[in-house]
Every structure is written in structure tokens, then in C-alpha cells.
Design a protein around this motif. Sequence first.
Motif, PDB file in Angstrom:
ATOM      1  N   SER A  38       0.838  -1.213   0.000  1.00 27.57           N
ATOM      2  CA  SER A  38       0.000   0.000   0.000  1.00 27.57           C
ATOM      3  C   SER A  38       0.869   1.258   0.000  1.00 27.57           C
ATOM      4  CB  SER A  38      -0.913  -0.001   1.235  1.00 27.57           C
ATOM      5  OG  SER A  38      -1.726  -1.150   1.252  1.00 27.57           O
ATOM      6  N   VAL A  39       1.932   1.227   0.809  1.00 32.05           N
ATOM      7  CA  VAL A  39       2.833   2.387   0.858  1.00 32.05           C
ATOM      8  C   VAL A  39       3.472   2.608  -0.516  1.00 32.05           C
ATOM      9  CG1 VAL A  39       4.962   3.306   1.880  1.00 32.05           C
ATOM     10  CG2 VAL A  39       3.293   2.101   3.330  1.00 32.05           C
ATOM     11  N   LEU A  40       3.893   1.521  -1.152  1.00 32.50           N
ATOM     12  CA  LEU A  40       4.508   1.628  -2.479  1.00 32.50           C
ATOM     13  C   LEU A  40       3.517   2.155  -3.516  1.00 32.50           C
ATOM     14  CD1 LEU A  40       7.038   1.150  -4.167  1.00 32.50           C
ATOM     15  CD2 LEU A  40       6.294  -1.225  -4.517  1.00 32.50           C
ATOM     16  N   TYR A  41       2.254   1.726  -3.403  1.00 35.64           N
ATOM     17  CA  TYR A  41       1.236   2.210  -4.342  1.00 35.64           C
ATOM     18  C   TYR A  41       1.049   3.725  -4.208  1.00 35.64           C
ATOM     19  CZ  TYR A  41      -3.386   3.304  -6.168  1.00 35.64           C
ATOM     20  OH  TYR A  41      -4.443   3.897  -6.826  1.00 35.64           O
ATOM     21  N   PHE A  42       0.912   4.214  -2.986  1.00 35.00           N
ATOM     22  CA  PHE A  42       0.721   5.655  -2.785  1.00 35.00           C
ATOM     23  C   PHE A  42       1.968   6.443  -3.190  1.00 35.00           C
ATOM     24  CE2 PHE A  42      -2.572   4.128   0.265  1.00 35.00           C
ATOM     25  CZ  PHE A  42      -3.656   4.762  -0.316  1.00 35.00           C
ATOM     26  N   LEU A  43       3.142   5.840  -2.957  1.00 34.26           N
ATOM     27  CA  LEU A  43       4.370   6.495  -3.386  1.00 34.26           C
ATOM     28  C   LEU A  43       4.405   6.638  -4.915  1.00 34.26           C
ATOM     29  CD1 LEU A  43       7.208   7.626  -2.822  1.00 34.26           C
ATOM     30  CD2 LEU A  43       8.063   5.263  -2.872  1.00 34.26           C
ATOM     31  N   GLY A  58       6.769  11.646   5.669  1.00 33.22           N
ATOM     32  CA  GLY A  58       5.609  10.780   5.916  1.00 33.22           C
ATOM     33  C   GLY A  58       5.848   9.372   5.405  1.00 33.22           C
ATOM     34  N   TYR A  59       6.464   9.251   4.211  1.00 35.91           N
ATOM     35  CA  TYR A  59       6.728   7.931   3.658  1.00 35.91           C
ATOM     36  C   TYR A  59       7.814   7.204   4.459  1.00 35.91           C
ATOM     37  CZ  TYR A  59       3.742   8.590  -0.405  1.00 35.91           C
ATOM     38  OH  TYR A  59       2.659   8.765  -1.224  1.00 35.91           O
ATOM     39  N   ALA A  60       8.800   7.983   4.930  1.00 35.45           N
ATOM     40  CA  ALA A  60       9.843   7.382   5.766  1.00 35.45           C
ATOM     41  C   ALA A  60       9.233   6.819   7.056  1.00 35.45           C
ATOM     42  CB  ALA A  60      10.925   8.403   6.093  1.00 35.45           C
ATOM     43  N   THR A  61       8.331   7.615   7.648  1.00 34.04           N
ATOM     44  CA  THR A  61       7.646   7.157   8.859  1.00 34.04           C
ATOM     45  C   THR A  61       6.792   5.923   8.579  1.00 34.04           C
ATOM     46  OG1 THR A  61       7.555   9.426   9.696  1.00 34.04           O
ATOM     47  CG2 THR A  61       6.053   7.821  10.693  1.00 34.04           C
ATOM     48  N   CYS A  63       7.281   3.667   6.305  1.00 31.27           N
ATOM     49  CA  CYS A  63       8.161   2.506   6.128  1.00 31.27           C
ATOM     50  C   CYS A  63       8.588   1.934   7.475  1.00 31.27           C
ATOM     51  CB  CYS A  63       9.392   2.900   5.304  1.00 31.27           C
ATOM     52  SG  CYS A  63       9.033   3.233   3.577  1.00 31.27           S
ATOM     53  N   VAL A  64       8.964   2.836   8.395  1.00 30.32           N
ATOM     54  CA  VAL A  64       9.377   2.394   9.724  1.00 30.32           C
ATOM     55  C   VAL A  64       8.215   1.714  10.445  1.00 30.32           C
ATOM     56  CG1 VAL A  64      10.181   3.143  11.996  1.00 30.32           C
ATOM     57  CG2 VAL A  64      11.182   4.144   9.933  1.00 30.32           C
ATOM     58  N   MET A  65       7.029   2.339  10.341  1.00 33.35           N
ATOM     59  CA  MET A  65       5.847   1.771  11.004  1.00 33.35           C
ATOM     60  C   MET A  65       5.481   0.413  10.401  1.00 33.35           C
ATOM     61  SD  MET A  65       5.077   3.788  13.413  1.00 33.35           S
ATOM     62  CE  MET A  65       3.491   3.120  13.853  1.00 33.35           C
ATOM     63  N   SER A  66       5.664   0.269   9.090  1.00 34.62           N
ATOM     64  CA  SER A  66       5.375  -1.011   8.437  1.00 34.62           C
ATOM     65  C   SER A  66       6.277  -2.109   8.991  1.00 34.62           C
ATOM     66  CB  SER A  66       5.576  -0.900   6.929  1.00 34.62           C
ATOM     67  OG  SER A  66       4.679   0.030   6.369  1.00 34.62           O
ATOM     68  N   VAL A  67       7.583  -1.783   9.113  1.00 37.42           N
ATOM     69  CA  VAL A  67       8.535  -2.764   9.647  1.00 37.42           C
ATOM     70  C   VAL A  67       8.180  -3.140  11.080  1.00 37.42           C
ATOM     71  CG1 VAL A  67      10.939  -3.146  10.306  1.00 37.42           C
ATOM     72  CG2 VAL A  67      10.401  -2.043   8.125  1.00 37.42           C
ATOM     73  N   LEU A  68       7.857  -2.141  11.907  1.00 36.87           N
ATOM     74  CA  LEU A  68       7.489  -2.401  13.301  1.00 36.87           C
ATOM     75  C   LEU A  68       6.223  -3.249  13.392  1.00 36.87           C
ATOM     76  CD1 LEU A  68       8.209   1.067  14.979  1.00 36.87           C
ATOM     77  CD2 LEU A  68       9.510  -1.051  15.244  1.00 36.87           C
ATOM     78  N   LEU A  69       5.247  -2.929  12.538  1.00 33.18           N
ATOM     79  CA  LEU A  69       3.994  -3.673  12.550  1.00 33.18           C
ATOM     80  C   LEU A  69       4.221  -5.128  12.165  1.00 33.18           C
ATOM     81  CD1 LEU A  69       0.933  -3.425  12.942  1.00 33.18           C
ATOM     82  CD2 LEU A  69       0.731  -2.881  10.506  1.00 33.18           C
ATOM     83  N   ILE A  70       5.054  -5.355  11.162  1.00 33.94           N
ATOM     84  CA  ILE A  70       5.360  -6.721  10.740  1.00 33.94           C
ATOM     85  C   ILE A  70       6.108  -7.466  11.844  1.00 33.94           C
ATOM     86  CG2 ILE A  70       6.734  -8.089   9.117  1.00 33.94           C
ATOM     87  CD1 ILE A  70       6.096  -5.948   6.992  1.00 33.94           C
TER      88      ILE A  70
END
Length: 575
Positions: A38-43, A58-61, A63-70
Motif C-alpha cells: 500500500s505504501v509503495l502504491y501511494f508512493l 511521511g513515507y519514511a515514517t 516505512c518504519v511503522m510497516s517494519v514495526l507492525l510486521i
Amino acid sequence: MIERLERAFALSEKGARDMIRAFAACSLHNLTLFVPVSVLYFLASDLLGGTLSGHGAGYATACVMSVLLIMLSYRWVYRSTYFSTYVESGVRRVSIAEKLRKIPLSYFGKKDLADITSTIMSDAATLETGLSHWVPELVGSIISTTIAAVFVLLPDWRMGLAVLWPLPVAILIVLLSRNVQHRLSRRSMDAKMAAADGIQECIETIRDLKSCNAEHTYIKGLFRKIDEVERRAIISEVGTAVFVVSASFILKIGIGTAALAGALLLAAGSIDALTLFMYLLIASRIYDPLQGALQNLAAVISLRTNVERMDEILFHPLQEGSRELSNNGYDIQFSDVHFSYGGGEEVLSGVTFTARQGEVTALVGPSGGGKTTVSRLAARFWDPQSGHITVGGMDVARTDPESLLSLYSIVFQDVTLFDNTIMENIRIGRRDASDDEVIEAGKMAQCLPFVEKLEDGWNTMIGENGCELSGGERQRISIARAFLKDSPIILLDEATASLDAENETEIQKALSKLIRNKTVLVIAHRMRTVENADRIIVLSGGRVAEEGSPSDLMESGGIFSHMVALQKESSEWRI
């Protein structure tokens, strides 16, 4: 659902609830893997629209949140699958052990030791792997893929169908293979059990095989069984691979059909390039969980055989009854008892007799007449098909087996000893007995003559099943247990068969003290052993053929008299 999971995977109630949490954890983890997509699509959307400026942080954040969530979701998966399954595996093994402790002893007469051991160890280990690695991932993949499929159809149903059509086809291919794989798994398990039984039998009978020069012949047959295990394993793997590889191939086609359908729709102006890009991203991601799930599905199907073997124990009917003993005295009474093993030919047909307290009742007769069966039924090792067996008026079939056995001291013809000291092997008769009481029981059973010759005396280790001792010495330890337990009912099944005449005479003297005011049921083939019995029951063909005192039966000239005459004649044989 809890009950279905318990039965489907041999789980406890807590294990079933933990399994549901594992399904949820795996489903959530698979869905979190779509967050980077989803992040890649919006990017890509911002890049194509020229609106990326100012959104970098915002995208950097994101990405970090995606990694933490996973990471967090994977931690939940790890704890809810591996940790919970290992705990459940321990519960399952204990449950099987407890169930085996309460299952009727007739069950063990139908099962080989290698088979039961394999269920406790191998099948439990296989289920441990399956329930920690295969089942949660499979169910989680199906749930997450179903949820994702709904959202895939929303932007453009045509592209959604182009992406999703391989999923039901691939699952259907593997599901249709379920019966085939189950048969292959069953035959593979049968081959493994045949080999395991052969190996155990070889180890147990190696002395007889060597003495008969049959070792090489037997080993050749054993090698054939081992080769059959390998052949069946190959067939099972190939059979599984045919379906799994076919299903995986269908999934791979999905990426191609998504690209082809997208190109056609893009050329027709029905979708834009960003939509095509999004669906290609989805296609690259959505098949991954299911790819592993299809392999897991095949493995889960193969688990069915292991679960069936475990359920055979876990759901086997128990012998239950009142734990409170209500007997008035210790007379054992058989009333029109009929019994057969496994529904086969009747072993006992209308057996009726009474073994009275304070008397020695001997069961004699031709081999196969039902003597040992009678003694086993008296102790409720099995339950008769019809008729009644009572102890002091208390119905044996309505009494808890463990409570009932507290009334019995039993000496079997086949002695079982433990790899422990002589002292502890005798103490099995009564765990709270002092050392002095154990030694006194051993002396009464004529153990002292051979114990004195051992370096460590009563504390001598006797090896597996008493392999360091002779047959007669092992039998005396078994008799010592009966002396130590000192129960009101005594069952002796060829108890002195392995003893010489001198030791038999001494032990019979000791037994005469032990059996005072007790109910004694003796099984014997040597008429000398029962010549002083109060009452003799002659069993022939599963029926009571004669009954009475030794003198009365001798005068009647029936079966008993004939057996005595034959043994007297055989004692005079000379080589």
C-alpha cells in the motif's frame, strides 16, 4: 468449533483455544505484509502525479511503522504457534499416558508395544511440528487471502478476477487429492509399523534366532520391510508432489493472466497505468502465503493418519465405576459368564462357580480352556459380554479398576521386572513399605539364597526386565511382591512354574501362611501344585466341566483324574 478442533487435531480444550488465537495471529501477520504494498502504491501515485514534494518524511515514517507492525505481528505469531504448541505437546503426551493408565488392559492385548510407543513419541512429534508450522499458517493464509480478495475486487472487478481465479482452482486441486493422500499416508504408516515391529521382535528374540540358525533368514525379511518403508515414502512424496506442484503452477499462471488482462484493459483505456501497477503488485504478493499454504495443506492432510492413531487412544472407552468398595467379604462369584476376545469365538460359555474366602480354589484343565481368562476377568482386566462377576457381592463391572485391584495380589506366569534394584522391584508391591518389610517378603519368597551371592545384595541392579537373573529368581521376586502387598485376594497364574521342586515346596509353605483367611485362585498345569487345594474347577472348552475337591474328582474318573494319571505316567518316562 472448539470440540471440532479437539477431535480434528487431538487437542485439549486449552490447546484448541490457543489454536484459534494462532489462526488469528497468522491471518493478521499475512495482512500486515500488504502494508508495504500500500505504501509503495501511494508512493508511485505521488510520483506520477508530481505531488511527492513534502511527503518524504511521511513515507519514511510509514516505512518504519510497516517494519514495526510486521515485527510485532510476527512476534505474536511466534508466541501463539511455537510456544503454545510446545506446551500443548506436553499436555498431549501426559494425556495419552493418563489415558493408557485407565484404558482396559484388553487394549494392550490388541496392540504391539512398538505401535503404542510410536504413537506416544513419533505421532506426537509429528503433530507438534504440524500444529506449530503447518496448520496455523494454512488457516491464516486462507483467512487473510479471503479478506484480501474482497478488497482486490473493489477497485476493478475484472482485474480482481484476473488475479484471483487461480486461488480456488489451486485449492480445489489439493482438496480433491485428500483421499488419495490419506491412503498413501496410511500405507506408509503401516509399512513403518511393520518395520518397527520387526526390529523390536528381532531384538527380543535374537537369542532364539541365533540358537536356531535363523538369524540371517529373519534379517533378510526385516530388510524387505525396511525397503518397503523407503518405497512407500517415495510413493507418498511423489503422490503429494503431483498435486502440490500442479496447484503451484496454476498460481504462477495468475501473475501472467493479471499482466495480460491489465495490458488489454490498459490498451482499451478501461484502466490507467497506476491501476495496472497496483494489481501487478498485489499479484506478486497475494500468492505467496497461499503458495506455502498449499504445501502445508498436503502436510495437514497427511496428519490425519497420525491424529487417527492418537484419537484411538484418547477416545478409547474407559472402564469406569465406583471408587468406593462395597464388598462384604471376598468371595469371588462367576454367574453365567460369557466372554470372547474382540467379538470372536467365545472363550468362556456360561461359566458359573464360586471361589470362597479362606479356601484355595484351583483352575485346571486343558490348554485353551479359559483358565487365564477367568483370572483376568476376576481382576477386571476385561469385562464379560454377559453374566456377572462379584467380589463379596460387589459387582466387579461397576467398580473402578484401580480400587478393585487394591484387593488383589497377582503373580503372573510372565514376570515383569524393572531396571532397578531387587529391593525396589519387590517394593512395587507396596510403595510405602520399609526396607525391613521388603527384605522379610523377599525371604518368604526364597529370594535370600540368591541375593546373598550378589555383591550388592538387595541393592543389586538386575538389568532390563531382570536380565541378570534366572527365570526362577525373577519369579521369586514377583512372588515376594505378592507377599509384600498382602491383599485379601490372591491370584496365582502358574506362579511356581519356573521353580525347582525344592524351592516350590518352600514357597508353598510360605504361601500357606500368606493365604490364611484369604480368597486364593490358583491356575496350574502341574497337578502336584493343586493337590492340597480345597476346591478344583476343571475348565474345558470354555465351560466348567467338573467341580469339587481333589479326592472327589479323583473318584469320579473324569478329566481331572485323567490329567493326574497322564502326569504321573509322564514323570516315569526315561530317556
